[in-house]
Design a protein around this motif. Structure first.
Motif, PDB file in Angstrom:
ATOM      1  N   ASN A 224       0.762  -1.232   0.286  1.00  0.00           N
ATOM      2  CA  ASN A 224       0.680   0.053  -0.200  1.00  0.00           C
ATOM      3  C   ASN A 224       0.766   1.259  -0.500  1.00  0.00           C
ATOM      4  N   LYS A 225       1.223   2.103  -1.266  1.00  0.00           N
ATOM      5  CA  LYS A 225       1.685   3.195  -1.132  1.00  0.00           C
ATOM      6  C   LYS A 225       1.555   4.199  -0.397  1.00  0.00           C
ATOM      7  N   ALA A 226       0.425   4.449   0.066  1.00  0.00           N
ATOM      8  CA  ALA A 226      -0.401   5.668   1.239  1.00  0.00           C
ATOM      9  C   ALA A 226      -0.110   5.295   2.469  1.00  0.00           C
ATOM     10  N   LEU A 227       0.979   3.592   2.293  1.00  0.00           N
ATOM     11  CA  LEU A 227       0.364   3.673   4.230  1.00  0.00           C
ATOM     12  C   LEU A 227       2.410   3.251   4.416  1.00  0.00           C
ATOM     13  N   LYS A 228       2.741   3.801   5.449  1.00  0.00           N
ATOM     14  CA  LYS A 228       4.104   3.627   6.029  1.00  0.00           C
ATOM     15  C   LYS A 228       4.320   2.821   7.085  1.00  0.00           C
ATOM     16  N   LEU A 229       5.452   2.188   7.562  1.00  0.00           N
ATOM     17  CA  LEU A 229       5.484   0.982   8.598  1.00  0.00           C
ATOM     18  C   LEU A 229       4.742   1.258  10.251  1.00  0.00           C
ATOM     19  N   ASP A 230       5.301   2.743  10.490  1.00  0.00           N
ATOM     20  CA  ASP A 230       4.358   2.633  11.251  1.00  0.00           C
ATOM     21  C   ASP A 230       2.513   2.360  11.471  1.00  0.00           C
ATOM     22  N   ASP A 231       2.002   3.172  10.326  1.00  0.00           N
ATOM     23  CA  ASP A 231       0.958   2.962  10.547  1.00  0.00           C
ATOM     24  C   ASP A 231       0.283   1.923  10.740  1.00  0.00           C
ATOM     25  N   ILE A 232       0.907   0.324   9.490  1.00  0.00           N
ATOM     26  CA  ILE A 232       0.795  -1.175   9.305  1.00  0.00           C
ATOM     27  C   ILE A 232       0.559  -1.114  10.851  1.00  0.00           C
ATOM     28  N   LYS A 233       2.045  -0.522  11.784  1.00  0.00           N
ATOM     29  CA  LYS A 233       1.914  -1.688  12.692  1.00  0.00           C
ATOM     30  C   LYS A 233       0.208  -0.940  13.982  1.00  0.00           C
ATOM     31  N   ASN A 234       0.339   0.132  13.775  1.00  0.00           N
ATOM     32  CA  ASN A 234      -0.728   1.164  13.802  1.00  0.00           C
ATOM     33  C   ASN A 234      -1.865   0.261  13.867  1.00  0.00           C
ATOM     34  N   ILE A 235      -2.202  -0.254  12.680  1.00  0.00           N
ATOM     35  CA  ILE A 235      -3.129  -0.726  12.131  1.00  0.00           C
ATOM     36  C   ILE A 235      -3.514  -2.668  12.697  1.00  0.00           C
ATOM     37  N   LEU A 236      -2.481  -2.988  12.882  1.00  0.00           N
ATOM     38  CA  LEU A 236      -2.482  -4.967  12.747  1.00  0.00           C
ATOM     39  C   LEU A 236      -2.521  -4.959  14.615  1.00  0.00           C
ATOM     40  N   ASN A 237      -2.147  -3.330  15.177  1.00  0.00           N
ATOM     41  CA  ASN A 237      -2.821  -3.227  17.032  1.00  0.00           C
ATOM     42  C   ASN A 237      -3.448  -2.833  16.845  1.00  0.00           C
ATOM     43  N   ILE A 238      -5.064  -2.676  16.643  1.00  0.00           N
ATOM     44  CA  ILE A 238      -5.954  -2.831  16.545  1.00  0.00           C
ATOM     45  C   ILE A 238      -6.726  -3.853  17.721  1.00  0.00           C
ATOM     46  N   ASP A 239      -7.022  -2.966  18.788  1.00  0.00           N
ATOM     47  CA  ASP A 239      -7.768  -3.705  19.979  1.00  0.00           C
ATOM     48  C   ASP A 239      -8.853  -4.671  19.804  1.00  0.00           C
ATOM     49  N   GLU A 240      -9.631  -4.375  18.670  1.00  0.00           N
ATOM     50  CA  GLU A 240     -10.612  -6.089  17.861  1.00  0.00           C
ATOM     51  C   GLU A 240      -9.484  -6.797  17.193  1.00  0.00           C
ATOM     52  N   ASN A 241      -8.215  -6.571  16.729  1.00  0.00           N
ATOM     53  CA  ASN A 241      -7.208  -7.938  16.445  1.00  0.00           C
ATOM     54  C   ASN A 241      -6.898  -8.377  17.200  1.00  0.00           C
ATOM     55  N   TYR A 242      -6.860  -7.764  17.962  1.00  0.00           N
ATOM     56  CA  TYR A 242      -6.409  -9.306  19.525  1.00  0.00           C
ATOM     57  C   TYR A 242      -7.159 -10.283  20.615  1.00  0.00           C
ATOM     58  N   ALA A 243      -7.031 -11.309  20.800  1.00  0.00           N
ATOM     59  CA  ALA A 243      -8.120 -12.281  21.378  1.00  0.00           C
ATOM     60  C   ALA A 243      -7.162 -12.920  22.431  1.00  0.00           C
ATOM     61  N   VAL A 244      -7.220 -12.960  23.360  1.00  0.00           N
ATOM     62  CA  VAL A 244      -6.712 -13.226  24.650  1.00  0.00           C
ATOM     63  C   VAL A 244      -7.560 -14.778  24.641  1.00  0.00           C
ATOM     64  N   THR A 245      -6.302 -16.065  24.852  1.00  0.00           N
ATOM     65  CA  THR A 245      -7.002 -17.209  24.154  1.00  0.00           C
ATOM     66  C   THR A 245      -5.648 -18.438  24.573  1.00  0.00           C
ATOM     67  N   SER A 246      -5.770 -19.392  25.325  1.00  0.00           N
ATOM     68  CA  SER A 246      -4.788 -20.642  25.531  1.00  0.00           C
ATOM     69  C   SER A 246      -3.599 -21.304  24.417  1.00  0.00           C
ATOM     70  N   MET A 247      -3.074 -21.214  24.963  1.00  0.00           N
ATOM     71  CA  MET A 247      -1.619 -21.203  24.315  1.00  0.00           C
ATOM     72  C   MET A 247      -1.555 -22.863  23.699  1.00  0.00           C
ATOM     73  N   GLN A 248      -3.015 -23.904  24.063  1.00  0.00           N
ATOM     74  CA  GLN A 248      -3.080 -25.040  23.017  1.00  0.00           C
ATOM     75  C   GLN A 248      -3.906 -24.414  21.817  1.00  0.00           C
ATOM     76  N   ASN A 249      -4.712 -22.916  21.935  1.00  0.00           N
ATOM     77  CA  ASN A 249      -5.501 -22.765  20.555  1.00  0.00           C
ATOM     78  C   ASN A 249      -4.838 -21.605  19.739  1.00  0.00           C
ATOM     79  N   ASN A 250      -4.055 -20.861  20.679  1.00  0.00           N
ATOM     80  CA  ASN A 250      -2.888 -20.094  19.757  1.00  0.00           C
ATOM     81  C   ASN A 250      -1.593 -20.895  18.900  1.00  0.00           C
TER      82      ASN A 250
END
Length: 550
Positions: A224-250
């Motif tokens: 994506n030519k309009a995104l910098k590395l910091d932008d990609i990191k912020n998008i990746l680490n939004i709260d909705e993209n986190y799930a607290v799960t077990s090591m077995q599931n992960n």
């Protein structure tokens, strides 16, 4: 001399009738019936005046069927065959960037003549623009790489996992408790590994998982030519993209999610097993009902996370395009280069068209006879001379058209680059906006044409709009064919042909519907022209016949 004397001494010819018989004939009654029978002019006039001029409805319909704006071969077969050649060149990346396609060469060279004014209003079709921009995206993507949670672009590296946010997300999920529910389901999880181990539930130790894996997000957004590395990191680490799960599931040995995509998880749900390595062999490991439910929850959360990340991506792209100079420079540079290549294609065609005209004239009428020359050298001089005159005469017009075309193509390619920076449904909306803007640019010359009626202008604009929508069919067909696993350039080739078939059928149906009555007017005009021609031909034949009778 002897023969002349014999002729002179020969007896004179005797009259067939005697003088008294001739006198009796001249003073007798006139044979009016005989004279009337010999009056061929009167007979011819009576035959014409008594001719049956009525025309049956079947004859009229037959004539209307013959007189049309184009046959099925012209409207369907020809575009499809040309699109096959276009698709081949697109797939092999030959002439696509310059806009020099077989269909354009064929149409412009066939319509070229020295008498017609040289005008260049060509704009590259949207699907070719999409393929050209894809090449720009691929070049930009090559500048970035992702490996082991770290992303590198132009020698700048960044750890894409936000440890602080992941830790805060885990603490917030437990809310001061030692146990909590697994967000993917399948039991209770423990906040600390030691606690889980002491309870004999080591595999239930809590871990924070990226719902859509870090690798998938980074590899999708690195181009994506309009995104910098910091932008990609912020998008990746939004709260909705986190799930607290077990090591077995992960990252469990057999049923762990790891970095699997949504499609891979859905396939495992549908087939009811996962494929695991056992030695050098792949072995199917059956999933329990509980494990299938866990995977279904994973898929649902991935859908939610992807929608949220798409929204975040589009917001970031919009802000960067408006404010970030570096992003603007990248987009403008690619658009300028693409537009420059297309201007080069216009110059190439400007030279090819008179050259093709002369070659066709040589093959059709002969090298010397085609220009009325006495020998080869004179014919060559005449042909080269009028090519030179044509180029010099239209050079100023060409430069003006190339400059205007460069601006139009630059704007269109810039919009194409911007559209491809967006994701999800919003990308399709932006593509519709871009196509609408491109249609407006192509509509201006149509509206300014003083030689066309309003009905003809309306018909041309309607077909222009219908043709512009073909880009959605082309992109959709290419994606579908690629999903079937077709190798190499086949998806591009087949999508080009199928899109041409669809477009040709749509144009054929629009001609049949004739919403603006343009084809009916053309048919009436053509019928009038044919009737006038036939009347003129018949009149000349009649006059010639009368002259012979005289």
């Amino acid at each position: 001399m002897k023969k002349l004397q014999q002729v002179r001494n020969a007896p004179a010819l005797k009259s067939v009738a005697t003088a008294s018989a001739i006198e009796a004939h001249l003073t007798g009654e006139v044979d009016a019936a005989f004279i009337k029978g010999c009056d061929t002019g009167s007979i011819y006039r009576e035959a014409i005046m008594g001719a049956n001029l009525t025309v049956s409805n079947d004859d009229v319909m037959a004539r209307l069927d013959v007189i049309s704006t184009g046959s099925a071969i012209d409207n369907i077969l020809e575009p499809v065959f040309l699109s096959l050649l276009d698709g081949t060149m697109r797939a092999c990346n030959i002439g696509t960037r310059q806009g020099v396609t077989p269909s354009r060469l064929y149409q412009e060279c066939r319509a070229f003549s020295y008498e017609a004014p040289e005008r260049n209003a060509f704009m590259l079709d949207s699907y070719s623009e999409h393929l050209n921009e894809r090449q720009n995206i691929d070049r930009f993507s090559e500048q970035s790489s992702f490996n082991g949670g770290e992303m590198t672009r132009n020698n700048d590296s960044l750890n894409m996992r936000d440890g602080a946010k992941m830790k805060a997300r885990k603490e917030n999920h437990f809310s001061g408790n030692l146990r909590a529910e697994d967000e993917y389901g399948n039991g209770t999880i423990y906040q600390y590994k030691k606690h889980a181990k002491s309870e004999g539930e080591q595999k239930q130790a809590a871990e924070v998982d990226h719902v859509v894996s870090c690798a998938e997000v980074c590899n999708n957004l690195k181009s994506n030519k309009a995104l910098k590395l910091d932008d990609i990191k912020n998008i990746l680490n939004i709260d909705e993209n986190y799930a607290v799960t077990s090591m077995q599931n992960n990252r469990g040995e057999k049923t762990g999610k790891f970095a699997k995509t949504r499609e891979e998880l859905q396939q495992e749900i549908d087939q009811g097993f996962v494929v695991v390595k056992k030695g050098k062999k792949d072995v199917a490991h059956p999933l329990t009902e509980e494990e299938i439910k866990t995977r279904q929850v994973m898929v649902e959360k991935m859908d939610i996370a992807q929608q949220t990340m798409d929204t975040k991506t589009n917001e970031t792209v919009f802000d960067n395009i408006r404010k970030d100079r570096d992003v603007q420079k990248v987009l403008a540079k690619d658009a300028a280069q693409a537009s420059g290549h297309q201007s080069l294609g216009d110059l190439i065609l400007f030279i090819i068209k008179p050259l093709y005209y002369e070659l066709r004239s040589c093959l059709t009428h002969g090298i010397e006879a085609g220009v009325g020359a006495s020998d080869f050298s004179q014919a060559l001089s005449i042909r080269l001379g009028r090519m030179k005159d044509h180029i010099l005469k239209n050079a100023v017009v060409l430069l003006k058209d190339v400059a205007v075309g460069f601006i139009k193509n630059f704007v269109s390619m810039l919009l194409e680059g911007i559209v491809n920076c967006f994701v999800g449904v919003f990308k399709n909306i932006m593509r519709m906006v871009k196509e609408g803007f491109k249609v407006l640019m192509q509509t201006v010359p149509i509206l300014r044409d003083k030689h066309s009626s309003m009905a003809q202008k309306g018909d041309a604009i309607l077909k222009l709009v219908a043709g512009s929508l073909s880009v959605f069919a082309a992109i959709g067909l290419e994606s579908w064919l690629s999903g079937l696993g077709l190798p190499g350039p086949l998806p591009i080739l087949l999508s080009s042909v199928l899109t041409a078939v669809i477009t040709a059928l749509v144009m054929f149906l629009l001609d049949k519907l004739d919403l603006f009555g343009v084809n009916q007017a053309i048919k009436k005009q053509r019928i009038d022209e044919l009737l006038e021609q036939e009347i003129a031909t018949t009149e000349s034949e009649m006059l010639a016949s009368i002259a012979l009778l005289r």
